[in-house]
Motif scaffolding. Structure first.
Motif, PDB file in Angstrom:
ATOM      1  N   LEU A  31      43.956  25.773  51.679  1.00 33.41           N
ATOM      2  CA  LEU A  31      44.431  27.032  52.247  1.00 33.41           C
ATOM      3  C   LEU A  31      43.382  27.631  53.179  1.00 33.41           C
ATOM      4  CD1 LEU A  31      46.360  29.057  49.501  1.00 33.41           C
ATOM      5  CD2 LEU A  31      47.229  28.188  51.664  1.00 33.41           C
ATOM      6  N   GLY A  32      42.118  27.521  52.789  1.00 31.11           N
ATOM      7  CA  GLY A  32      41.056  28.006  53.661  1.00 31.11           C
ATOM      8  C   GLY A  32      41.036  27.271  54.986  1.00 31.11           C
TER       9      GLY A  32
ATOM     10  N   GLY B 144      41.596  33.104  49.110  1.00 32.73           N
ATOM     11  CA  GLY B 144      40.893  33.746  48.006  1.00 32.73           C
ATOM     12  C   GLY B 144      41.780  34.364  46.950  1.00 32.73           C
ATOM     13  N   LEU B 145      43.106  34.366  47.161  1.00 32.54           N
ATOM     14  CA  LEU B 145      44.006  34.967  46.170  1.00 32.54           C
ATOM     15  C   LEU B 145      44.337  33.966  45.069  1.00 32.54           C
ATOM     16  CD1 LEU B 145      46.551  36.862  48.456  1.00 32.54           C
ATOM     17  CD2 LEU B 145      44.506  37.767  47.338  1.00 32.54           C
ATOM     18  N   ASP B 146      44.563  34.454  43.879  1.00 41.61           N
ATOM     19  CA  ASP B 146      44.993  33.608  42.773  1.00 41.61           C
ATOM     20  C   ASP B 146      46.513  33.490  42.821  1.00 41.61           C
ATOM     21  OD1 ASP B 146      45.409  32.194  40.488  1.00 41.61           O
ATOM     22  OD2 ASP B 146      44.879  33.824  39.105  1.00 41.61           O
ATOM     23  N   LEU B 147      46.982  32.404  43.393  1.00 44.63           N
ATOM     24  CA  LEU B 147      48.422  32.185  43.553  1.00 44.63           C
ATOM     25  C   LEU B 147      49.001  31.371  42.400  1.00 44.63           C
ATOM     26  CD1 LEU B 147      48.446  31.211  47.352  1.00 44.63           C
ATOM     27  CD2 LEU B 147      48.627  33.495  46.340  1.00 44.63           C
TER      28      LEU B 147
ATOM     29  N   ILE C 261      39.821  26.001  37.445  1.00 41.63           N
ATOM     30  CA  ILE C 261      39.411  27.409  37.316  1.00 41.63           C
ATOM     31  C   ILE C 261      39.217  28.056  38.681  1.00 41.63           C
ATOM     32  CG2 ILE C 261      38.371  27.018  35.053  1.00 41.63           C
ATOM     33  CD1 ILE C 261      35.628  27.064  36.369  1.00 41.63           C
ATOM     34  N   ARG C 262      38.998  27.251  39.710  1.00 40.80           N
ATOM     35  CA  ARG C 262      38.920  27.807  41.058  1.00 40.80           C
ATOM     36  C   ARG C 262      40.302  28.260  41.523  1.00 40.80           C
ATOM     37  NH1 ARG C 262      37.623  23.487  45.393  1.00 40.80           N
ATOM     38  NH2 ARG C 262      39.685  22.866  44.670  1.00 40.80           N
TER      39      ARG C 262
ATOM     40  N   ASN D 243      34.166  36.652  42.698  1.00 37.87           N
ATOM     41  CA  ASN D 243      34.973  37.873  42.572  1.00 37.87           C
ATOM     42  C   ASN D 243      36.058  37.755  41.509  1.00 37.87           C
ATOM     43  OD1 ASN D 243      36.266  35.992  44.367  1.00 37.87           O
ATOM     44  ND2 ASN D 243      37.725  37.592  44.875  1.00 37.87           N
ATOM     45  N   GLU D 244      36.239  36.543  40.934  1.00 32.77           N
ATOM     46  CA  GLU D 244      37.243  36.346  39.891  1.00 32.77           C
ATOM     47  C   GLU D 244      36.622  36.304  38.496  1.00 32.77           C
ATOM     48  OE1 GLU D 244      40.357  36.348  40.405  1.00 32.77           O
ATOM     49  OE2 GLU D 244      40.752  35.689  42.463  1.00 32.77           O
ATOM     50  N   ILE D 245      35.294  36.352  38.413  1.00 35.17           N
ATOM     51  CA  ILE D 245      34.623  36.231  37.117  1.00 35.17           C
ATOM     52  C   ILE D 245      34.979  37.430  36.227  1.00 35.17           C
ATOM     53  CG2 ILE D 245      32.373  36.102  35.946  1.00 35.17           C
ATOM     54  CD1 ILE D 245      31.273  34.857  38.510  1.00 35.17           C
ATOM     55  N   THR D 246      35.255  37.137  34.975  1.00 31.15           N
ATOM     56  CA  THR D 246      35.512  38.198  34.001  1.00 31.15           C
ATOM     57  C   THR D 246      34.301  38.378  33.090  1.00 31.15           C
ATOM     58  OG1 THR D 246      36.489  36.656  32.416  1.00 31.15           O
ATOM     59  CG2 THR D 246      37.982  37.662  34.020  1.00 31.15           C
ATOM     60  N   ILE D 247      34.290  39.473  32.367  1.00 33.27           N
ATOM     61  CA  ILE D 247      33.146  39.798  31.513  1.00 33.27           C
ATOM     62  C   ILE D 247      32.901  38.712  30.470  1.00 33.27           C
ATOM     63  CG2 ILE D 247      32.283  41.460  29.819  1.00 33.27           C
ATOM     64  CD1 ILE D 247      33.867  43.613  31.264  1.00 33.27           C
TER      65      ILE D 247
END
Length: 630
Positions: A405-406, A475-478, A544-545, A582-586
């Motif tokens: 996509l990029g 960059g969107l989670d599709l 995971i990407r 920017n997608e990393i969670t705690i």
């Protein structure tokens, strides 16, 4: 696109003229009331869903507006597709006309016996013809050998002067009926015939034969709303014609077309929607639910005026109290594809909007939160460019979607800002050799510039054109939408680049179920060769990407493998770095341990340099603090 409270758009003919078809309807009405054309049959030709029924309704309204107290236009709307197949289409159409005239005679002020008697005689002709047809069908279905006996059941008595067999004298008696005192107030009888192109060949020909019977009688007129080519094909089939004329011979016409043109004097083609029409239609369909009646009327009139003036959608301006910025943006965004792919067909456009609404509704109820514009763009690819959508699903299944996509958006002229922070940190973690291979200052030189749009021709022009549509998807989670779309299409998402022997292991490691994750034992992981472990890590990294929602399970799996197999630690690090910062969670940094290999711990350093201040960055710093160094 804003959510519609009222649900889906009806497939019924439009009750409000959103496309200025009134111009076509008025032209047809002029021809029907032109005394020099009496009697007349007009064709209203257009493809399925082009708005023919809507125009017929507008014609009926226009004729009603033009009637006077002593000059009425009797409108009869009929649909041969709905005729009872047990009786003939010819007899059914004639009967509908007679029923309408009988009602008109019954309401007449004169009520003479002449009109009544004519109606009785004409009705008996039709009843006799229907009965003969029904008897013939019964004879065939019941295999009764003596057909003559069935004919006797419906044969009129010899001394019954009012009963006449057949339709031979029908035309003369019908003309006499229309000229009677009881129907002098009827200026014209307009029969509006719909859906003829849906009918079987036998019904098409019989309906045309009935019209031909009427068309020698003054005051009679027909409008046949149908795709002319489909009607001609039905005639060819019915008479077993040898085929169409050679396309190279413009002067030659086949018998089917000549037969049709013998009945239909002229055909009014229903225009396909222009680029502006498509934009306006998308806007108006959306505003039907949100606008008040006066506002919608004003908006329809504004669009009609712009259409006459040759303006653009930007000329609409403000409608008092009506907010429509989102709907205008939606119309502008999707019109290029819908106009081209749906060929200006109103029904197809409406169906697309319905499909989009259903997909948004299901996605929302499954917790998929994507911008409506993103869903609309993906839906356009799914519905209108099926081969390209399958390619996107293939990228997704193989964990290549974000990369492709990029590249696609680069080629489409949507370059992203170069993200050098991750690249530099990753290069530093590779050691001095990596740093030495890059000219000093190269990173700072690229930090402020954008990537040059690619011109590799890697993607089809259709795909590149789609990528130019707003909004960008980089960059969107599709993944939630694509997973849902694949399930709707019964498409199995399989990464065929991953050896089949590893697919069950990967599926269990990435599962949300702890039981499934635990089913992959340490012994099973230890038994993998370095090659299989590398393939598995790369697959999990790509997953995971492209599907950040799986990062907790994915990161846990990568860390498990890295801790047990020192030979693939570098690959494990690279797999973790595939996760967009920017997608990393705690919860993800918490899984790192103090004694993890240095290459694995370096991932935390990379993330820390990329993240902005907030809870996630503090979680990363906490994980780093466990070691006491950065």
């Amino acid at each position: 696109m804003t959510a519609r409270i009222s649900g889906l758009w009806s497939d019924d003919p439009a009750s409000v003229d959103l496309l200025s078809f009134d111009a076509v309807a008025q032209t047809v009405a002029d021809a029907l009331l032109d005394d020099t054309l009496d009697p007349v049959a007009l064709g209203l030709s257009g493809s399925w869903g082009s708005g023919k029924t809507t125009v017929l309704n507008l014609v009926a309204q226009e004729l009603d507006h033009r009637k006077t107290a002593d000059q009425k236009v009797l409108v009869i709307q009929t649909d041969p597709w709905r005729y009872d197949p047990s009786t003939g289409a010819k007899e059914s159409l004639i009967a509908e006309v007679l029923d309408a005239l009988a009602a008109e005679v019954a309401s007449s002020a004169t009520k003479t016996d002449k009109a009544k008697n004519l109606l009785v005689r004409l009705g008996k002709r039709i009843d006799w013809a229907k009965a003969i047809k029904l008897a013939a069908k019964s004879s065939l279905s019941l295999q009764i050998p003596d057909f003559d006996k069935l004919v006797e059941l419906v044969k009129p008595k010899e001394d019954d002067k009012e009963s006449v067999r057949g339709l031979d004298e029908f035309r003369d008696e019908f003309a006499e009926l229309l000229g009677s005192d009881d129907l002098k107030h009827v200026r014209a009888v307009a029969v509006l015939v719909d859906d003829l192109d849906r009918c079987l060949p036998e019904t098409v020909v019989q309906s045309l034969e009935a019209m031909r019977l009427f068309l020698a009688v003054p005051k009679m007129s027909f409008v046949i709303a149908a795709d002319e080519e489909r009607v001609a094909d039905a005639i060819r089939t019915r008479f077993k014609a040898t085929g169409r004329p050679d396309e190279s011979d413009d002067e030659q016409q086949d018998p089917a077309t000549l037969y049709l043109h013998k009945i239909v004097q002229t055909t009014v083609p229903l225009p396909a929607l222009s680029h502006f029409d498509t934009q306006a239609y998308l806007l108006l369909l959306q505003m039907q639910a949100a606008a008040k009646p006066k506002q919608l009327t004003a908006l329809v009139e504004r669009c009609a005026q712009i259409r006459r003036d040759g303006g653009s959608i930007d000329d609409i301006g403000e409608i008092d109290g009506l907010a429509m910025d989102d709907e205008l943006a939606f119309a502008r965004r999707l019109t290029p594809l819908l106009y081209e792919k749906l060929r200006g067909n109103p029904r197809y456009i409406k169906r697309f909007l319905n499909d989009l609404h259903v997909r948004q509704s299901v996605a929302s109820r499954r917790g998929i939160s994507l911008d409506p514009g993103v869903v609309a763009k993906l839906m356009a690819l799914e519905a209108l460019m099926k081969a390209e959508f399958k390619l996107l699903l293939d990228w997704f299944a193989k964990g290549q979607m974000r990369d492709h996509l990029g590249s696609l958006e680069d080629e489409a002229g949507r370059p992203a800002q170069v993200d050098t922070a991750v690249a530099e940190d990753r290069a530093d973690s590779d050691g001095a050799s990596g740093a030495a291979s890059r000219p000093r200052g190269a990173a700072s030189a690229t930090r402020s510039r954008t990537v040059t749009p690619a011109t590799s021709g890697q993607f089809s022009q259709a795909m590149v054109r789609w990528a130019r549509l707003a909004p960008p998807l980089r960059g969107l989670d599709l993944s939630p939408y694509l997973t849902l779309a694949a399930s709707f299409a019964s498409i199995t998402l399989i990464d065929d680049s991953l050896p089949e022997r590893l697919r069950d292991i990967a599926a269990n490691l990435l599962s949300e179920s702890r039981r499934a994750q635990a089913s992959v034992t340490d012994v099973e992981l230890d038994g993998l060769g370095d090659g299989d472990a590398t393939d598995l890590l790369r697959h999990i990294g790509r997953t995971i990407r492209d599907q950040p929602a799986k990062q907790k399970a994915g990161a846990n799996a990568i860390l498990r493998i890295a801790r047990r197999r020192p030979g693939v630690v570098t690959t494990a690090r690279d797999a973790l770095l595939m996760l967009p910062p920017n997608e990393i969670t705690i919860a993800t940094p918490i899984q790192f341990k103090i004694d993890d290999p240095a290459a694995i711990r370096s991932v935390l350093t990379t993330w820390k340099g990329k993240l902005t201040d907030g809870q996630v960055k503090r979680s990363v710093e906490s994980a780093l603090g466990n070691r006491g160094t950065t």
